[in-house]
Design an enzyme around this catalytic site. Structure first.
Site, PDB file in Angstrom:
ATOM      1  N   ASN A 253       1.939   2.870  -2.523  1.00  0.00           N
ATOM      2  CA  ASN A 253       1.476   3.768  -3.634  1.00  0.00           C
ATOM      3  C   ASN A 253      -0.066   3.496  -4.138  1.00  0.00           C
ATOM      4  O   ASN A 253      -0.314   3.612  -5.437  1.00  0.00           O
ATOM      5  CB  ASN A 253       2.502   3.698  -5.022  1.00  0.00           C
ATOM      6  CG  ASN A 253       2.053   4.783  -5.613  1.00  0.00           C
ATOM      7  OD1 ASN A 253       2.040   6.007  -5.327  1.00  0.00           O
ATOM      8  ND2 ASN A 253       2.555   4.559  -7.115  1.00  0.00           N
TER       9      ASN A 253
ATOM     10  N   ASP B  66       4.953  -6.459   2.977  1.00  0.00           N
ATOM     11  CA  ASP B  66       6.127  -5.589   2.218  1.00  0.00           C
ATOM     12  C   ASP B  66       7.106  -6.812   1.931  1.00  0.00           C
ATOM     13  O   ASP B  66       7.805  -7.451   2.608  1.00  0.00           O
ATOM     14  CB  ASP B  66       6.981  -4.674   3.389  1.00  0.00           C
ATOM     15  CG  ASP B  66       7.982  -4.081   2.589  1.00  0.00           C
ATOM     16  OD1 ASP B  66       8.576  -4.452   1.593  1.00  0.00           O
ATOM     17  OD2 ASP B  66       7.961  -2.561   2.851  1.00  0.00           O
TER      18      ASP B  66
ATOM     19  N   PHE C  26       4.117  -7.562 -10.127  1.00  0.00           N
ATOM     20  CA  PHE C  26       4.103  -6.123 -10.204  1.00  0.00           C
ATOM     21  C   PHE C  26       5.029  -5.230  -9.381  1.00  0.00           C
ATOM     22  O   PHE C  26       5.245  -4.135  -9.862  1.00  0.00           O
ATOM     23  CB  PHE C  26       2.890  -5.524 -10.521  1.00  0.00           C
ATOM     24  CG  PHE C  26       1.836  -5.990 -11.576  1.00  0.00           C
ATOM     25  CD1 PHE C  26       1.988  -5.610 -12.738  1.00  0.00           C
ATOM     26  CD2 PHE C  26       0.804  -7.070 -11.400  1.00  0.00           C
ATOM     27  CE1 PHE C  26       1.231  -6.080 -13.758  1.00  0.00           C
ATOM     28  CE2 PHE C  26       0.217  -7.554 -12.381  1.00  0.00           C
ATOM     29  CZ  PHE C  26       0.163  -7.028 -13.462  1.00  0.00           C
TER      30      PHE C  26
ATOM     31  N   TYR D 162      16.118   2.975 -12.317  1.00  0.00           N
ATOM     32  CA  TYR D 162      14.711   2.055 -12.416  1.00  0.00           C
ATOM     33  C   TYR D 162      14.963   1.229 -13.743  1.00  0.00           C
ATOM     34  O   TYR D 162      14.644  -0.027 -13.559  1.00  0.00           O
ATOM     35  CB  TYR D 162      13.500   3.251 -12.657  1.00  0.00           C
ATOM     36  CG  TYR D 162      12.295   2.308 -13.389  1.00  0.00           C
ATOM     37  CD1 TYR D 162      11.723   1.519 -12.566  1.00  0.00           C
ATOM     38  CD2 TYR D 162      11.781   2.627 -14.832  1.00  0.00           C
ATOM     39  CE1 TYR D 162      10.512   0.770 -13.191  1.00  0.00           C
ATOM     40  CE2 TYR D 162      10.909   2.111 -15.286  1.00  0.00           C
ATOM     41  CZ  TYR D 162      10.185   0.936 -14.433  1.00  0.00           C
ATOM     42  OH  TYR D 162       9.075   0.407 -14.907  1.00  0.00           O
TER      43      TYR D 162
ATOM     44  N   ARG E 108       6.535   8.397 -27.153  1.00  0.00           N
ATOM     45  CA  ARG E 108       6.398   7.324 -26.286  1.00  0.00           C
ATOM     46  C   ARG E 108       5.039   6.447 -27.021  1.00  0.00           C
ATOM     47  O   ARG E 108       4.211   7.191 -27.795  1.00  0.00           O
ATOM     48  CB  ARG E 108       5.778   7.416 -25.085  1.00  0.00           C
ATOM     49  CG  ARG E 108       7.066   8.120 -24.312  1.00  0.00           C
ATOM     50  CD  ARG E 108       8.294   7.266 -24.223  1.00  0.00           C
ATOM     51  NE  ARG E 108       9.209   7.902 -23.238  1.00  0.00           N
ATOM     52  CZ  ARG E 108      10.284   8.760 -23.751  1.00  0.00           C
ATOM     53  NH1 ARG E 108      10.351   9.124 -24.907  1.00  0.00           N
ATOM     54  NH2 ARG E 108      11.159   9.427 -22.964  1.00  0.00           N
TER      55      ARG E 108
ATOM     56  N   GLY F 273      17.396  11.336 -17.356  1.00  0.00           N
ATOM     57  CA  GLY F 273      16.845   9.699 -17.414  1.00  0.00           C
ATOM     58  C   GLY F 273      16.190   9.626 -18.579  1.00  0.00           C
ATOM     59  O   GLY F 273      15.590   8.452 -18.995  1.00  0.00           O
TER      60      GLY F 273
ATOM     61  N   LEU G  83       0.841  -1.343   0.027  1.00  0.00           N
ATOM     62  CA  LEU G  83       0.063   0.135   0.084  1.00  0.00           C
ATOM     63  C   LEU G  83       0.705   1.273  -0.021  1.00  0.00           C
ATOM     64  O   LEU G  83       0.381   2.367   0.565  1.00  0.00           O
ATOM     65  CB  LEU G  83      -0.968   0.040   1.098  1.00  0.00           C
ATOM     66  CG  LEU G  83      -1.840  -1.267   1.302  1.00  0.00           C
ATOM     67  CD1 LEU G  83      -2.872  -1.101   2.671  1.00  0.00           C
ATOM     68  CD2 LEU G  83      -2.818  -1.259  -0.034  1.00  0.00           C
TER      69      LEU G  83
ATOM     70  N   TYR H  70       6.607  -3.623 -20.914  1.00  0.00           N
ATOM     71  CA  TYR H  70       5.521  -2.734 -21.731  1.00  0.00           C
ATOM     72  C   TYR H  70       5.831  -1.159 -21.928  1.00  0.00           C
ATOM     73  O   TYR H  70       6.928  -0.840 -21.102  1.00  0.00           O
ATOM     74  CB  TYR H  70       4.405  -2.323 -20.630  1.00  0.00           C
ATOM     75  CG  TYR H  70       3.953  -3.069 -19.477  1.00  0.00           C
ATOM     76  CD1 TYR H  70       4.176  -4.767 -19.304  1.00  0.00           C
ATOM     77  CD2 TYR H  70       4.096  -2.567 -18.291  1.00  0.00           C
ATOM     78  CE1 TYR H  70       3.802  -5.069 -18.283  1.00  0.00           C
ATOM     79  CE2 TYR H  70       3.914  -3.042 -17.122  1.00  0.00           C
ATOM     80  CZ  TYR H  70       3.833  -4.468 -17.142  1.00  0.00           C
ATOM     81  OH  TYR H  70       3.806  -5.213 -15.757  1.00  0.00           O
TER      82      TYR H  70
ATOM     83  N   LYS I 143      15.077  -3.249 -13.905  1.00  0.00           N
ATOM     84  CA  LYS I 143      14.322  -4.045 -14.840  1.00  0.00           C
ATOM     85  C   LYS I 143      15.317  -4.693 -15.684  1.00  0.00           C
ATOM     86  O   LYS I 143      14.929  -5.992 -15.887  1.00  0.00           O
ATOM     87  CB  LYS I 143      13.318  -3.189 -15.934  1.00  0.00           C
ATOM     88  CG  LYS I 143      12.242  -2.373 -15.007  1.00  0.00           C
ATOM     89  CD  LYS I 143      11.392  -3.343 -14.360  1.00  0.00           C
ATOM     90  CE  LYS I 143      10.136  -2.989 -13.577  1.00  0.00           C
ATOM     91  NZ  LYS I 143       9.348  -3.699 -12.704  1.00  0.00           N
TER      92      LYS I 143
ATOM     93  N   SER J  68       9.823  -3.683 -18.921  1.00  0.00           N
ATOM     94  CA  SER J  68       9.383  -2.268 -19.341  1.00  0.00           C
ATOM     95  C   SER J  68      10.437  -1.993 -20.467  1.00  0.00           C
ATOM     96  O   SER J  68      11.368  -2.629 -20.835  1.00  0.00           O
ATOM     97  CB  SER J  68       9.810  -1.418 -18.266  1.00  0.00           C
ATOM     98  OG  SER J  68      10.111   0.086 -18.701  1.00  0.00           O
TER      99      SER J  68
END
Length: 337
Positions: free
Chosen positions: A35, A58, A81, A150, A231, A297, A33, A177, A154, A125
């Site tokens: 986000n 967690d 996810f 980030y 994008r 980035g 929880l 994705y 991935k 990603s």
């Protein structure tokens, strides 16, 4: 069949839980929880008529992960996810991203490798491609040096899964994705960023609603038709359906390799200004925005070649940018009532 969805109350996770339940799967959701909100469970129930099992957990706490799998030894598949996902934040706080995105993955795989067989879907990603040399991007495009922590998590995550699958009974599909946007057509669930949105579309809808004074467009000097970054924006419901199809491929043992990789996008690139103008069209509102400097980035352009997912998974994105933006705006209006 019981399916674990980690981060299942998040934006993409919640939509995937809906599609899984619509297909008759028994879903158990794990989320810390950080986000999202527990209210998402109500939205899922309102759409599907069923509340998924939920545990607040967690995944960085190894003993809690071990305990969870002891209690739920009958899980047939995992869709993972749970991860931190903002490029800008990862540049500012890399250790948070390495701890959250790598440790949690390792702890889950350590439990799955003890099972006679396991099906694992990884939320990856297009950031793994960095700034690809050619467009549209195929799954065979070289993995470039990551542009952000980030993106690096991935890339590392994919490597960890590939190495683990070679020597265990885990079969995996890596879903890369592009840019998920929109909300469920019922407006029962959608994107719920906590604090200032890190992604373009919720910032647009919040600005359109008057919550934000104006939208910052990061750079108008990119080598693109209008100078703004390009994008591939995919409706979240289309994306969610792809996860169910990928999971079924593993559960039905249709995969042709221990680890398979698929791009999930529309195959069309849209610039930031095009997205803004599309929002203005569907909402009837003029959006205040200003051009500011590029953001560290960020890459120039990224859109998918989706032939592999179309041909092998039999999946194709259905919704247009207009439909996705309209659903995002409808959702924004609902949650601000």
């Amino acid at each position: 069949m019981k399916i674990l969805v980690t981060g299942g109350l998040g934006f993409i996770g919640s939509h995937t839980v809906v599609e899984l339940q619509n297909e008759g799967y028994e879903v158990i959701v794990v989320d810390n929880l950080s986000n999202t909100s527990l209210n998402v469970l109500d939205g899922i129930q309102n759409i599907t008529g069923k509340v998924p099992a939920f545990e607040k957990l967690d995944l960085r706490e190894k003993d809690k992960v071990q305990d969870f799998f002891k209690r739920h030894h009958d899980i047939s598949g995992v869709i993972h996810f749970a991860a931190s996902k903002a490029v800008g934040e990862s540049v500012e706080n890399p250790l948070l991203y390495y701890e959250n995105n790598i440790n949690a993955l390792v702890y889950i795989l350590q439990e799955l490798q003890q099972k006679p067989e396991a099906s694992f879907i990884f939320s990856s990603s297009c950031t793994v491609y960095g700034q690809a040399e050619t467009m549209p991007i195929t799954e065979n495009a070289s993995i470039q040096t990551a542009m952000s922590p980030y993106g690096n998590t991935k890339q590392i995550g994919e490597e960890i899964i590939t190495d683990t699958a070679k020597v265990t009974n885990i079969n995996a599909i890596l879903l890369r994705y592009f840019n998920p946007i929109g909300a469920h057509p019922s407006t029962e669930i959608g994107e719920l960023p906590i604090g200032v949105p890190q992604n373009l579309v919720p910032f647009i809808t919040q600005t359109g609603f008057g919550l934000r004074k104006e939208l910052a467009v990061y750079g108008d000097d990119y080598p693109t038709p209008d100078g703004t970054a390009v994008r591939d924006y995919i409706h979240v419901v289309d994306l969610a359906k792809a996860h169910v199809i990928a999971l079924q491929r593993l559960l039905n043992k249709k995969n042709t390799a221990k680890v398979e990789t698929f791009n999930l996008g529309t195959g069309t690139g849209s610039s930031v200004l095009e997205v803004i103008h599309t929002f203005e069209k569907v909402s009837g509102k003029k959006l205040p925005y200003k051009i500011v400097g590029r953001r560290e980035g960020d890459i120039t352009s990224a859109y998918a070649n989706t032939d592999k997912a179309n041909d092998i998974l039999g999946w194709k994105a259905q919704s247009t940018l207009e439909e996705a933006m309209a659903s995002a705006w409808k959702w924004e209006q609902k949650i601000r009532k």
